[in-house]
Motif scaffolding. Sequence first.
Motif, PDB file in Angstrom:
ATOM      1  N   GLY A  10       9.227  -6.209 -10.031  1.00 23.95           N
ATOM      2  CA  GLY A  10       8.507  -5.569 -11.135  1.00 23.95           C
ATOM      3  C   GLY A  10       8.559  -4.054 -11.030  1.00 23.95           C
ATOM      4  N   LEU A  11       8.115  -3.409 -12.089  1.00 22.30           N
ATOM      5  CA  LEU A  11       8.080  -1.943 -12.095  1.00 22.30           C
ATOM      6  C   LEU A  11       6.984  -1.448 -11.162  1.00 22.30           C
ATOM      7  N   GLU A  12       7.012  -0.162 -10.843  1.00 24.19           N
ATOM      8  CA  GLU A  12       5.982   0.445 -10.003  1.00 24.19           C
ATOM      9  C   GLU A  12       4.619   0.245 -10.660  1.00 24.19           C
ATOM     10  N   GLY A  13       3.627   0.014  -9.807  1.00 18.53           N
ATOM     11  CA  GLY A  13       2.274  -0.146 -10.329  1.00 18.53           C
ATOM     12  C   GLY A  13       2.010  -1.515 -10.936  1.00 18.53           C
ATOM     13  N   ARG A  38       9.797  -5.419   2.757  1.00 16.95           N
ATOM     14  CA  ARG A  38       9.877  -4.708   1.478  1.00 16.95           C
ATOM     15  C   ARG A  38      11.204  -3.971   1.367  1.00 16.95           C
ATOM     16  N   GLU A  39      11.578  -3.713   0.129  1.00 20.66           N
ATOM     17  CA  GLU A  39      12.792  -2.941  -0.144  1.00 20.66           C
ATOM     18  C   GLU A  39      12.419  -1.762  -1.014  1.00 20.66           C
ATOM     19  N   PRO A  40      12.868  -0.581  -0.744  1.00 21.90           N
ATOM     20  CA  PRO A  40      13.583  -0.216   0.466  1.00 21.90           C
ATOM     21  C   PRO A  40      12.627  -0.208   1.647  1.00 21.90           C
ATOM     22  N   LEU A  49      15.198   5.482   6.153  1.00 24.28           N
ATOM     23  CA  LEU A  49      16.039   5.674   4.958  1.00 24.28           C
ATOM     24  C   LEU A  49      15.204   5.641   3.682  1.00 24.28           C
ATOM     25  N   ARG A  50      14.128   4.845   3.697  1.00 20.28           N
ATOM     26  CA  ARG A  50      13.222   4.773   2.541  1.00 20.28           C
ATOM     27  C   ARG A  50      12.690   6.168   2.197  1.00 20.28           C
ATOM     28  N   LYS A  51      12.294   6.902   3.273  1.00 14.75           N
ATOM     29  CA  LYS A  51      11.753   8.260   3.045  1.00 14.75           C
ATOM     30  C   LYS A  51      12.819   9.140   2.424  1.00 14.75           C
ATOM     31  N   LEU A  74      20.627  -0.846   2.874  1.00 11.17           N
ATOM     32  CA  LEU A  74      19.281  -1.222   3.334  1.00 11.17           C
ATOM     33  C   LEU A  74      19.082  -2.733   3.249  1.00 11.17           C
ATOM     34  N   ARG A  75      19.577  -3.318   2.152  1.00 13.17           N
ATOM     35  CA  ARG A  75      19.424  -4.765   1.941  1.00 13.17           C
ATOM     36  C   ARG A  75      20.191  -5.540   3.019  1.00 13.17           C
ATOM     37  N   ALA A  76      21.391  -5.051   3.352  1.00 16.25           N
ATOM     38  CA  ALA A  76      22.203  -5.720   4.385  1.00 16.25           C
ATOM     39  C   ALA A  76      21.452  -5.707   5.717  1.00 16.25           C
ATOM     40  N   ILE A 100      17.385  -8.197  -7.545  1.00 12.61           N
ATOM     41  CA  ILE A 100      17.123  -8.022  -8.982  1.00 12.61           C
ATOM     42  C   ILE A 100      16.693  -6.575  -9.267  1.00 12.61           C
ATOM     43  N   SER A 101      16.068  -5.932  -8.274  1.00 12.93           N
ATOM     44  CA  SER A 101      15.696  -4.519  -8.460  1.00 12.93           C
ATOM     45  C   SER A 101      16.944  -3.686  -8.739  1.00 12.93           C
ATOM     46  N   SER A 102      18.021  -3.948  -7.997  1.00 18.00           N
ATOM     47  CA  SER A 102      19.256  -3.174  -8.224  1.00 18.00           C
ATOM     48  C   SER A 102      19.818  -3.466  -9.614  1.00 18.00           C
ATOM     49  N   ARG A 154      10.640  10.844  -6.016  1.00 19.94           N
ATOM     50  CA  ARG A 154      11.843  11.149  -6.806  1.00 19.94           C
ATOM     51  C   ARG A 154      12.106  10.119  -7.910  1.00 19.94           C
ATOM     52  N   ILE A 155      11.997   8.830  -7.572  1.00 19.20           N
ATOM     53  CA  ILE A 155      12.321   7.798  -8.566  1.00 19.20           C
ATOM     54  C   ILE A 155      11.191   7.671  -9.596  1.00 19.20           C
ATOM     55  N   GLU A 156       9.962   7.749  -9.106  1.00 15.41           N
ATOM     56  CA  GLU A 156       8.812   7.608 -10.020  1.00 15.41           C
ATOM     57  C   GLU A 156       8.775   8.732 -11.056  1.00 15.41           C
ATOM     58  N   PHE A 162      13.620   5.818 -19.098  1.00 17.63           N
ATOM     59  CA  PHE A 162      14.337   5.152 -17.995  1.00 17.63           C
ATOM     60  C   PHE A 162      13.595   3.871 -17.596  1.00 17.63           C
ATOM     61  N   PHE A 163      12.265   3.960 -17.477  1.00 13.89           N
ATOM     62  CA  PHE A 163      11.488   2.782 -17.064  1.00 13.89           C
ATOM     63  C   PHE A 163      11.431   1.721 -18.162  1.00 13.89           C
ATOM     64  N   LYS A 164      11.452   2.192 -19.422  1.00 14.30           N
ATOM     65  CA  LYS A 164      11.466   1.222 -20.535  1.00 14.30           C
ATOM     66  C   LYS A 164      12.758   0.418 -20.493  1.00 14.30           C
ATOM     67  N   LYS A 188      -3.755  -7.164 -16.967  1.00 13.53           N
ATOM     68  CA  LYS A 188      -5.064  -7.818 -17.042  1.00 13.53           C
ATOM     69  C   LYS A 188      -5.703  -7.672 -15.669  1.00 13.53           C
ATOM     70  N   PRO A 189      -7.019  -7.955 -15.567  1.00 12.77           N
ATOM     71  CA  PRO A 189      -7.680  -7.756 -14.280  1.00 12.77           C
ATOM     72  C   PRO A 189      -6.982  -8.496 -13.140  1.00 12.77           C
ATOM     73  N   LEU A 190      -7.005  -7.869 -11.990  1.00 12.16           N
ATOM     74  CA  LEU A 190      -6.285  -8.395 -10.838  1.00 12.16           C
ATOM     75  C   LEU A 190      -6.654  -9.843 -10.500  1.00 12.16           C
ATOM     76  N   LEU A 192      -7.329 -12.196 -12.425  1.00 11.25           N
ATOM     77  CA  LEU A 192      -6.626 -13.123 -13.319  1.00 11.25           C
ATOM     78  C   LEU A 192      -5.136 -13.212 -12.959  1.00 11.25           C
ATOM     79  N   VAL A 193      -4.578 -12.083 -12.515  1.00 14.55           N
ATOM     80  CA  VAL A 193      -3.176 -12.088 -12.069  1.00 14.55           C
ATOM     81  C   VAL A 193      -3.053 -13.003 -10.850  1.00 14.55           C
ATOM     82  N   LYS A 194      -4.005 -12.843  -9.919  1.00 19.24           N
ATOM     83  CA  LYS A 194      -3.973 -13.665  -8.693  1.00 19.24           C
ATOM     84  C   LYS A 194      -4.093 -15.150  -9.037  1.00 19.24           C
TER      85      LYS A 194
HETATM   86  N1  Z5A Z   1      14.598   0.696  -6.226  1.00 22.56           N
HETATM   87  C1  Z5A Z   1      15.786   0.751  -6.932  1.00 22.56           C
HETATM   88  O1  Z5A Z   1      15.968   1.621  -7.791  1.00 22.56           O
HETATM   89  N2  Z5A Z   1      16.757  -0.162  -6.655  1.00 22.56           N
HETATM   90  C2  Z5A Z   1      16.619  -1.109  -5.703  1.00 22.56           C
HETATM   91  O2  Z5A Z   1      17.542  -1.910  -5.481  1.00 22.56           O
HETATM   92  C3  Z5A Z   1      15.377  -1.155  -4.990  1.00 22.56           C
HETATM   93  C4  Z5A Z   1      14.410  -0.234  -5.279  1.00 22.56           C
HETATM   94  C5  Z5A Z   1      15.169  -2.198  -3.939  1.00 22.56           C
HETATM   95  C6  Z5A Z   1      10.738   1.729  -4.452  1.00 22.56           C
HETATM   96  O3  Z5A Z   1       9.550   2.361  -4.469  1.00 22.56           O
HETATM   97  C7  Z5A Z   1      11.597   2.431  -5.492  1.00 22.56           C
HETATM   98  O4  Z5A Z   1      12.948   2.081  -5.283  1.00 22.56           O
HETATM   99  C8  Z5A Z   1      11.230   1.950  -6.863  1.00 22.56           C
HETATM  100  C9  Z5A Z   1      12.466   1.223  -7.384  1.00 22.56           C
HETATM  101  C10 Z5A Z   1      13.559   1.711  -6.507  1.00 22.56           C
HETATM  102  N3  Z5A Z   1      10.982   3.089  -7.654  1.00 22.56           N
HETATM  103  N4  Z5A Z   1      10.388   3.351  -8.605  1.00 22.56           N
HETATM  104  N5  Z5A Z   1       9.906   3.962  -9.414  1.00 22.56           N
HETATM  105  P1  Z5A Z   1       8.211   1.837  -3.803  1.00 22.56           P
HETATM  106  O5  Z5A Z   1       8.506   0.681  -2.932  1.00 22.56           O
HETATM  107  O6  Z5A Z   1       7.509   2.996  -3.211  1.00 22.56           O
HETATM  108  O7  Z5A Z   1       7.354   1.509  -5.021  1.00 22.56           O
HETATM  109  P2  Z5A Z   1       7.336   0.331  -5.984  1.00 22.56           P
HETATM  110  O8  Z5A Z   1       8.136  -0.793  -5.457  1.00 22.56           O
HETATM  111  O9  Z5A Z   1       7.722   0.833  -7.292  1.00 22.56           O
HETATM  112  O10 Z5A Z   1       5.840  -0.162  -5.957  1.00 22.56           O
HETATM  113  P3  Z5A Z   1       4.465   0.570  -6.013  1.00 22.56           P
HETATM  114  O11 Z5A Z   1       4.491   1.816  -6.807  1.00 22.56           O
HETATM  115  O12 Z5A Z   1       3.968   0.700  -4.618  1.00 22.56           O
HETATM  116  O13 Z5A Z   1       3.620  -0.440  -6.866  1.00 22.56           O
HETATM  117  P4  Z5A Z   1       3.311  -1.966  -6.652  1.00 22.56           P
HETATM  118  O14 Z5A Z   1       3.583  -2.397  -5.244  1.00 22.56           O
HETATM  119  O15 Z5A Z   1       3.951  -2.726  -7.714  1.00 22.56           O
HETATM  120  O16 Z5A Z   1       1.755  -2.015  -6.913  1.00 22.56           O
HETATM  121  P5  Z5A Z   1       0.515  -2.007  -5.900  1.00 22.56           P
HETATM  122  O17 Z5A Z   1       0.728  -0.948  -4.825  1.00 22.56           O
HETATM  123  O18 Z5A Z   1       0.183  -3.370  -5.492  1.00 22.56           O
HETATM  124  O19 Z5A Z   1      -0.577  -1.521  -6.918  1.00 22.56           O
HETATM  125  C11 Z5A Z   1      -0.596  -0.188  -7.401  1.00 22.56           C
HETATM  126  C12 Z5A Z   1      -2.046   0.189  -7.760  1.00 22.56           C
HETATM  127  O20 Z5A Z   1      -2.462  -0.571  -8.879  1.00 22.56           O
HETATM  128  C13 Z5A Z   1      -3.046  -0.125  -6.644  1.00 22.56           C
HETATM  129  O21 Z5A Z   1      -4.032   0.856  -6.643  1.00 22.56           O
HETATM  130  C14 Z5A Z   1      -3.619  -1.481  -7.061  1.00 22.56           C
HETATM  131  O22 Z5A Z   1      -4.906  -1.688  -6.582  1.00 22.56           O
HETATM  132  C15 Z5A Z   1      -3.605  -1.352  -8.575  1.00 22.56           C
HETATM  133  N6  Z5A Z   1      -3.459  -2.645  -9.264  1.00 22.56           N
HETATM  134  C16 Z5A Z   1      -2.623  -3.671  -8.964  1.00 22.56           C
HETATM  135  N7  Z5A Z   1      -2.746  -4.674  -9.844  1.00 22.56           N
HETATM  136  C17 Z5A Z   1      -3.688  -4.276 -10.738  1.00 22.56           C
HETATM  137  C18 Z5A Z   1      -4.272  -4.888 -11.900  1.00 22.56           C
HETATM  138  N8  Z5A Z   1      -3.908  -6.088 -12.344  1.00 22.56           N
HETATM  139  N9  Z5A Z   1      -5.185  -4.166 -12.576  1.00 22.56           N
HETATM  140  C19 Z5A Z   1      -5.555  -2.938 -12.181  1.00 22.56           C
HETATM  141  N10 Z5A Z   1      -5.065  -2.310 -11.078  1.00 22.56           N
HETATM  142  C20 Z5A Z   1      -4.138  -2.974 -10.374  1.00 22.56           C
END
Ligand code: Z5A
Length: 210
Positions: A10-13, A38-40, A49-51, A74-76, A100-102, A154-156, A162-164, A188-190, A192-194
């Motif tokens: 899924g997308l970030e967040g 997790r990846e990366p 490398l993630r950093k 990284l995946r390898a 699927i992220s790639s 950088r990616i965020e 781009f994200f759309k 939706k509230p967490l 309900l997702v769970k």
């Molecule tokens: N990337 C790529 O381009 N190609 C690839 O092949 C791979 C990766 C493998 C990895 O960044 C970046 O690498 C990513 C894609 C790229 N870049 N972007 N943009 P990452 O690992 O640092 O970040 P991320 O994977 O995008 O995830 P994230 O930002 O850490 O978000 P998340 O893990 O999906 O969410 P979370 O940390 O569980 O939740 C985020 C916040 O939202 C947190 O405060 C939660 O409490 C809150 N939250 C979660 N669910 C809910 C609901 N339902 N309601 C309200 N609040 C919520």
Amino acid sequence: MKNKFIVIEGLEGSGKTTICNYIMNMLKIWGIKSIITREPGGTPLNEKLRKIIKKERKKEIISNKTELLMFYALRAQSLEYIIKPSLKNGLWVISDRYSISSQAYQGYNDSNKKIIKNLNYYVLEGISPDITLYLDIDPKIGIYRAKKRGKLDRIEKKSLSFFKKTRSRYLEIVNKNKKKIKKINTEKPLYLVKKEVKIILLRWLLKNLK
Ligand code: Z5A
């Protein structure tokens, strides 16, 4: 029951990290031992490398080709040192992102799609998830959640369009693989997702009791 490989996409967040931890705890209650990767990231080298991959740089910008190859390198590494040995040792593996992220982030033209297909053949060696949960979210909401957590990387920092486009590629992949990839709306509230995650996994496990 044979141990399983579960991927959360899924997308970030969208809540991937939160849901990975939730699944691990749920499996523990069911008496199933699992690990999260997790990846990366994942291995010590991959975490370094993630950093590098996430850091914004002004001088030597990471080229698109380099970025794609870095994700596969990284995946390898993660397959060799985490996923394969864990599955071999009877653990269930929960991965926060996988190939699927790639496809979604880097598969933005036909040439990249073709390269990703070949890289999948070379790097994954047929190791594919038993089930993938795709956490769907409007990128605006995802970015808002990510921003609340702190400075964007950088990616965020890439544009909303781009994200759309990334989201629409995710949806295209999900629609073509409905049996193996389950879509969950996370706007939706967490709790309900769970609940939905739990129902999907329980149904899937009951179907796959072997
Ligand atoms: N990337 C790529 O381009 N190609 C690839 O092949 C791979 C990766 C493998 C990895 O960044 C970046 O690498 C990513 C894609 C790229 N870049 N972007 N943009 P990452 O690992 O640092 O970040 P991320 O994977 O995008 O995830 P994230 O930002 O850490 O978000 P998340 O893990 O999906 O969410 P979370 O940390 O569980 O939740 C985020 C916040 O939202 C947190 O405060 C939660 O409490 C809150 N939250 C979660 N669910 C809910 C609901 N339902 N309601 C309200 N609040 C919520």
